[in-house]
Design a protein around this motif. Sequence first.
Motif, PDB file in Angstrom:
ATOM      1  N   PRO A  28       0.818  -1.214   0.000  1.00 16.43           N
ATOM      2  CA  PRO A  28       0.000   0.000   0.000  1.00 16.43           C
ATOM      3  C   PRO A  28       0.852   1.265   0.000  1.00 16.43           C
ATOM      4  O   PRO A  28       2.087   1.209   0.039  1.00 16.43           O
ATOM      5  N   ARG A  29       0.190   2.402  -0.026  1.00 19.78           N
ATOM      6  CA  ARG A  29       0.898   3.672   0.128  1.00 19.78           C
ATOM      7  C   ARG A  29       1.690   3.661   1.441  1.00 19.78           C
ATOM      8  O   ARG A  29       1.252   3.102   2.438  1.00 19.78           O
ATOM      9  N   GLY A  30       2.842   4.271   1.402  1.00 21.81           N
ATOM     10  CA  GLY A  30       3.716   4.281   2.567  1.00 21.81           C
ATOM     11  C   GLY A  30       4.871   3.314   2.445  1.00 21.81           C
ATOM     12  O   GLY A  30       5.858   3.432   3.166  1.00 21.81           O
ATOM     13  N   THR A  31       4.742   2.325   1.538  1.00 24.81           N
ATOM     14  CA  THR A  31       5.851   1.396   1.319  1.00 24.81           C
ATOM     15  C   THR A  31       6.874   2.036   0.378  1.00 24.81           C
ATOM     16  O   THR A  31       6.732   3.196  -0.013  1.00 24.81           O
ATOM     17  N   GLY A  32       7.912   1.288   0.009  1.00 21.50           N
ATOM     18  CA  GLY A  32       9.063   1.912  -0.608  1.00 21.50           C
ATOM     19  C   GLY A  32       9.226   1.735  -2.104  1.00 21.50           C
ATOM     20  O   GLY A  32       8.461   1.053  -2.773  1.00 21.50           O
ATOM     21  N   PHE A  33      10.287   2.411  -2.599  1.00 21.90           N
ATOM     22  CA  PHE A  33      10.838   2.241  -3.940  1.00 21.90           C
ATOM     23  C   PHE A  33       9.956   2.794  -5.053  1.00 21.90           C
ATOM     24  O   PHE A  33      10.101   2.426  -6.214  1.00 21.90           O
ATOM     25  N   LYS A  34       9.055   3.720  -4.696  1.00 21.51           N
ATOM     26  CA  LYS A  34       8.223   4.390  -5.693  1.00 21.51           C
ATOM     27  C   LYS A  34       8.249   5.898  -5.481  1.00 21.51           C
ATOM     28  O   LYS A  34       7.304   6.605  -5.830  1.00 21.51           O
ATOM     29  N   GLY A  35       9.348   6.387  -4.900  1.00 16.58           N
ATOM     30  CA  GLY A  35       9.502   7.814  -4.687  1.00 16.58           C
ATOM     31  C   GLY A  35       9.134   8.247  -3.285  1.00 16.58           C
ATOM     32  O   GLY A  35       8.385   7.577  -2.569  1.00 16.58           O
ATOM     33  N   VAL A  76       0.737 -11.613  14.291  1.00 14.96           N
ATOM     34  CA  VAL A  76       1.871 -12.173  15.018  1.00 14.96           C
ATOM     35  C   VAL A  76       2.759 -11.027  15.486  1.00 14.96           C
ATOM     36  O   VAL A  76       3.173 -10.182  14.685  1.00 14.96           O
ATOM     37  N   ALA A  77       3.058 -10.994  16.766  1.00 11.56           N
ATOM     38  CA  ALA A  77       3.931  -9.980  17.383  1.00 11.56           C
ATOM     39  C   ALA A  77       3.581  -8.571  16.938  1.00 11.56           C
ATOM     40  O   ALA A  77       4.436  -7.815  16.498  1.00 11.56           O
ATOM     41  N   PRO A  78       2.307  -8.188  17.034  1.00 11.83           N
ATOM     42  CA  PRO A  78       1.902  -6.888  16.499  1.00 11.83           C
ATOM     43  C   PRO A  78       2.160  -5.732  17.465  1.00 11.83           C
ATOM     44  O   PRO A  78       2.125  -5.892  18.682  1.00 11.83           O
ATOM     45  N   VAL A  79       2.405  -4.559  16.898  1.00 17.09           N
ATOM     46  CA  VAL A  79       2.252  -3.318  17.656  1.00 17.09           C
ATOM     47  C   VAL A  79       0.758  -3.060  17.748  1.00 17.09           C
ATOM     48  O   VAL A  79       0.058  -3.060  16.728  1.00 17.09           O
ATOM     49  N   THR A  80       0.243  -2.876  18.943  1.00 18.01           N
ATOM     50  CA  THR A  80      -1.189  -2.586  19.091  1.00 18.01           C
ATOM     51  C   THR A  80      -1.434  -1.128  19.468  1.00 18.01           C
ATOM     52  O   THR A  80      -2.552  -0.639  19.348  1.00 18.01           O
ATOM     53  N   SER A  81      -0.385  -0.438  19.928  1.00 19.37           N
ATOM     54  CA  SER A  81      -0.436   1.013  20.128  1.00 19.37           C
ATOM     55  C   SER A  81       0.973   1.545  19.934  1.00 19.37           C
ATOM     56  O   SER A  81       1.928   1.009  20.523  1.00 19.37           O
ATOM     57  N   TRP A  82       1.112   2.587  19.133  1.00 19.09           N
ATOM     58  CA  TRP A  82       2.453   3.143  18.912  1.00 19.09           C
ATOM     59  C   TRP A  82       3.022   3.788  20.166  1.00 19.09           C
ATOM     60  O   TRP A  82       4.218   4.073  20.232  1.00 19.09           O
ATOM     61  N   ARG A  83       2.212   3.993  21.185  1.00 12.53           N
ATOM     62  CA  ARG A  83       2.728   4.508  22.452  1.00 12.53           C
ATOM     63  C   ARG A  83       3.656   3.499  23.124  1.00 12.53           C
ATOM     64  O   ARG A  83       4.451   3.868  23.986  1.00 12.53           O
ATOM     65  N   PHE A  84       3.556   2.213  22.741  1.00 10.08           N
ATOM     66  CA  PHE A  84       4.383   1.169  23.354  1.00 10.08           C
ATOM     67  C   PHE A  84       5.713   0.971  22.632  1.00 10.08           C
ATOM     68  O   PHE A  84       6.542   0.195  23.111  1.00 10.08           O
ATOM     69  N   GLU A 116       0.594   9.656  10.486  1.00  7.30           N
ATOM     70  CA  GLU A 116      -0.665   8.908  10.445  1.00  7.30           C
ATOM     71  C   GLU A 116      -0.411   7.434  10.159  1.00  7.30           C
ATOM     72  O   GLU A 116      -1.098   6.826   9.331  1.00  7.30           O
ATOM     73  N   LEU A 117       0.573   6.809  10.810  1.00  7.62           N
ATOM     74  CA  LEU A 117       0.828   5.396  10.565  1.00  7.62           C
ATOM     75  C   LEU A 117      -0.445   4.590  10.796  1.00  7.62           C
ATOM     76  O   LEU A 117      -1.075   4.702  11.843  1.00  7.62           O
ATOM     77  N   GLY A 118      -0.818   3.778   9.811  1.00  5.50           N
ATOM     78  CA  GLY A 118      -1.993   2.939   9.938  1.00  5.50           C
ATOM     79  C   GLY A 118      -3.260   3.544   9.373  1.00  5.50           C
ATOM     80  O   GLY A 118      -4.323   2.927   9.446  1.00  5.50           O
ATOM     81  N   LYS A 119      -3.183   4.725   8.795  1.00  2.16           N
ATOM     82  CA  LYS A 119      -4.378   5.344   8.202  1.00  2.16           C
ATOM     83  C   LYS A 119      -4.485   4.995   6.721  1.00  2.16           C
ATOM     84  O   LYS A 119      -5.374   4.248   6.303  1.00  2.16           O
ATOM     85  N   PHE A 120      -3.574   5.518   5.904  1.00  2.00           N
ATOM     86  CA  PHE A 120      -3.672   5.318   4.461  1.00  2.00           C
ATOM     87  C   PHE A 120      -3.369   3.874   4.066  1.00  2.00           C
ATOM     88  O   PHE A 120      -3.974   3.340   3.135  1.00  2.00           O
ATOM     89  N   GLU A 121      -2.450   3.228   4.795  1.00  2.00           N
ATOM     90  CA  GLU A 121      -2.132   1.828   4.480  1.00  2.00           C
ATOM     91  C   GLU A 121      -3.354   0.943   4.705  1.00  2.00           C
ATOM     92  O   GLU A 121      -3.657   0.057   3.901  1.00  2.00           O
ATOM     93  N   VAL A 122      -4.053   1.184   5.823  1.00  5.70           N
ATOM     94  CA  VAL A 122      -5.245   0.384   6.132  1.00  5.70           C
ATOM     95  C   VAL A 122      -6.344   0.667   5.114  1.00  5.70           C
ATOM     96  O   VAL A 122      -7.038  -0.256   4.649  1.00  5.70           O
ATOM     97  N   GLY A 124      -2.754  11.090  16.141  1.00 13.03           N
ATOM     98  CA  GLY A 124      -2.094  10.194  15.205  1.00 13.03           C
ATOM     99  C   GLY A 124      -1.757   8.863  15.839  1.00 13.03           C
ATOM    100  O   GLY A 124      -1.865   7.807  15.210  1.00 13.03           O
ATOM    101  N   TYR A 125      -1.369   8.889  17.106  1.00 12.05           N
ATOM    102  CA  TYR A 125      -1.053   7.668  17.835  1.00 12.05           C
ATOM    103  C   TYR A 125      -2.313   6.844  18.131  1.00 12.05           C
ATOM    104  O   TYR A 125      -2.315   5.620  17.984  1.00 12.05           O
ATOM    105  N   ASP A 126      -3.359   7.502  18.564  1.00 11.17           N
ATOM    106  CA  ASP A 126      -4.498   6.785  19.123  1.00 11.17           C
ATOM    107  C   ASP A 126      -5.555   6.405  18.090  1.00 11.17           C
ATOM    108  O   ASP A 126      -6.158   5.333  18.187  1.00 11.17           O
ATOM    109  N   GLU A 127      -5.798   7.259  17.112  1.00  6.08           N
ATOM    110  CA  GLU A 127      -6.883   6.996  16.173  1.00  6.08           C
ATOM    111  C   GLU A 127      -6.574   5.831  15.238  1.00  6.08           C
ATOM    112  O   GLU A 127      -7.490   5.215  14.689  1.00  6.08           O
ATOM    113  N   ASN A 128      -5.293   5.519  15.054  1.00  6.73           N
ATOM    114  CA  ASN A 128      -4.915   4.473  14.101  1.00  6.73           C
ATOM    115  C   ASN A 128      -4.356   3.223  14.772  1.00  6.73           C
ATOM    116  O   ASN A 128      -3.836   2.342  14.085  1.00  6.73           O
ATOM    117  N   SER A 129      -4.468   3.132  16.089  1.00  5.98           N
ATOM    118  CA  SER A 129      -3.953   1.957  16.788  1.00  5.98           C
ATOM    119  C   SER A 129      -5.093   0.975  17.048  1.00  5.98           C
ATOM    120  O   SER A 129      -6.160   1.363  17.542  1.00  5.98           O
TER     121      SER A 129
END
Length: 733
Positions: free
Chosen positions: A543-550, A616-624, A560-566, A643-648
């Motif tokens: 999805p958007r946010g990954t690499g090698f396309k500029g 498997v071994a997920p981040v469930t909140s970026w605060r952690f 907004e980690l977890g917004k556009f990718e989701v 940004g931390y809470d709305e997308n966790s």
Amino acid sequence: MNLKNGLLALFLMSATWVFSQEKKITLEEIWNGTFSQERLESLQSLKNGQEYVVLDFDRKAGTSSIEVFSYKTGEKTRTLLNSADLNEIQSFRAFEFNEDESKIILVTEGEPIYRHSFRGIFYVYDVADKTLQKISDDQIQEPTLSPDGSKVAFVKENNIYIKDLSSEEVVPVTTDGEINSIINGIADWVYEEEFSFVQAYEWNKTGDKIAFLRFDETEVPEFSMDVYGQDLYPTKTTFKYPKAGERNSEVTLQVYDVAGKSTSEVNLEKYNDFYIPRIEWTNDPAVLSAQVLNRHQNVLDLLFIDTHDLSAEVVLNETDAAYVDITDNLTFLNDNSFLWTSEKDGWNHIYHYNENGKLLNQVTKGLWEVTNYYGFDPSSKRIFFQSTENGSINRDIFSIGINGKNKKQLTEKTGQNSADFSADYTYFINTHTNAETPYEFSLHLAKNGKLVREIKDNKKLLAKIADYGFSPKEFSTIEVNGAELNMWMIKPSHFDPSLEYPLFMTQYSGPGSQTVSNTFNGTNDYWYQLLASKGYIIVAVDPRGTGFKGADFKKVTQKELGKFEVEDIISVARKLGEKEYIDEENIGIWGWSYGGFMSSNALLQGNDTFSMAIAVAPVTSWRFYDTVYTERYMTTPQENPSGYDENSPINHVEKLKGDYLLVHGTGDDNVHVQNTMRMIEALVQANKQFDWAIYPDKNHGIYGGNTRLHLYTLMTNFIEETLKINSNTKSTL
């Protein structure tokens, strides 16, 4: 029977015979090494440019050796050393030359610490007199020989030492090292994990000075993990782990004078709350370079430090609205001008600066990424690099003049190409793979890419897997939310477009990552083939946010980690669900680490699309999670709480409708099991039913013994129980 019916019957009999001959892959085969590939272990060029060495293991004898081969003929010219000829050790697992290749450090037994670090017993082998010398009776870290091979520096219990190999005198460089307090010469946890290095000291070119980083982690909050082990009572491991928004280590840059046995600190008082992700000596033995990065990681200064008076000059300043990537591409040329890579024009490219940091020219340009920098040949004045010029899922090798002219493509085969050059840039060994081809190694001329000789391939593996009737990976792109995303699909081997199949999606989706690449099967790919053989369609998408396309494509997820990718993952699933051959009521997803964060979010926020997920071994909140990684993309939670809470996913548990499997190892020092435990509690309080599994004392990789086999058996069973194949489809398998 008429002729037509007879031919039809014969065809059906033949088809049935062919299908019955296909060997069924098993989870045991996937994890017992059945599909492992041959490689060139520890390949490196000797300084003469005419020979290369590889590490060879004799598993039957339990010995190891360094074998020397001629580039020109491909023949083995000699054995540089064989552990069978040494009384002191049985074998070694890695090696490192000093500058003039007169001595070699051998790595024997070792004890892992974190992802990259370990303590071990090390020896120095003298090539001329064939003698072996143990560096220390104790386990040490990161030994490095001086350029002339007369001394070796190493770290023990957070202090740096120098051993004179002739007199065997050991001199302490530092004495204040203390566990969970002061670290000298090796990285703290977060530097090791996120800046990808352990050794935090460097000899200069003449061996009379050592530059090193000192970490004061006294004020960094501690994290502890129970270790269950085999004893009656569990123990506890405690280490410093700075979570997002918390205190980092205070890092200082020190220079040690070997002859004077004195240490001086470089004055960096104009910087506040900063990182030093790289130090490197220039070709002037008195001038050290250091990269200083602000905490937001969007401003980087390259400093040149005169070690006579410790004055520091900013020679290059790099800024970005999002963040500046740290690389190992800084290269000093003979005149102390330097090469540097940057995304400042929107794509990662090579730039040439003079010794004072003045831009001489942008060497590479185009709507593609430089993905690896291999080096500069002073005789031909050409730079060698790898790029995505022939498509973001592919890699090719190129050379270009330092003036940015006369670019040449040196590889021809489509797929992933990577190179290892001879020291004089006469030759390179190319490693090639694509979705149909396991690793193959070949020798080429660096001046034009002409093939000299094939070295090694994995045709035996190809012959082996031919018996299984695996389905091909079908590469394509899919457009959702105004973006064109790379995708591959694996269909059941006897796919019938008139039937409906459940869809199982795989992804990672982290910033700058890539899941969809034109490479041969990794271990998970064999698992996907097993699932396809059971009647599942497998899809991977970046999805958007990954690499090698500029840079714009990669950095759109900033704050907004977890917004556009989701959004993209859910949109892809919905779009694929519209296809007649996909059962839109049976769509699942899985992922590990960042991928587990994504699969959890997809199931919760896409609860009308996904019917099951494995995390498997997920981040469930970026605060952690840790400061360096998280704040690079999110700034701090104090600055960006929404940004931390709305997308966790931990804040969306009430949306759970489908089947959910949550897996973690209790010894995960990276993504702590705290993430899963807090997710479990949130699910329980929301009265949501789910499945979960905990692997005692296993780290982020969850492996060891039968662990991986158990995990993948668990996940396979969960998929079969929750992602149902309809009876019409199942009857054709």
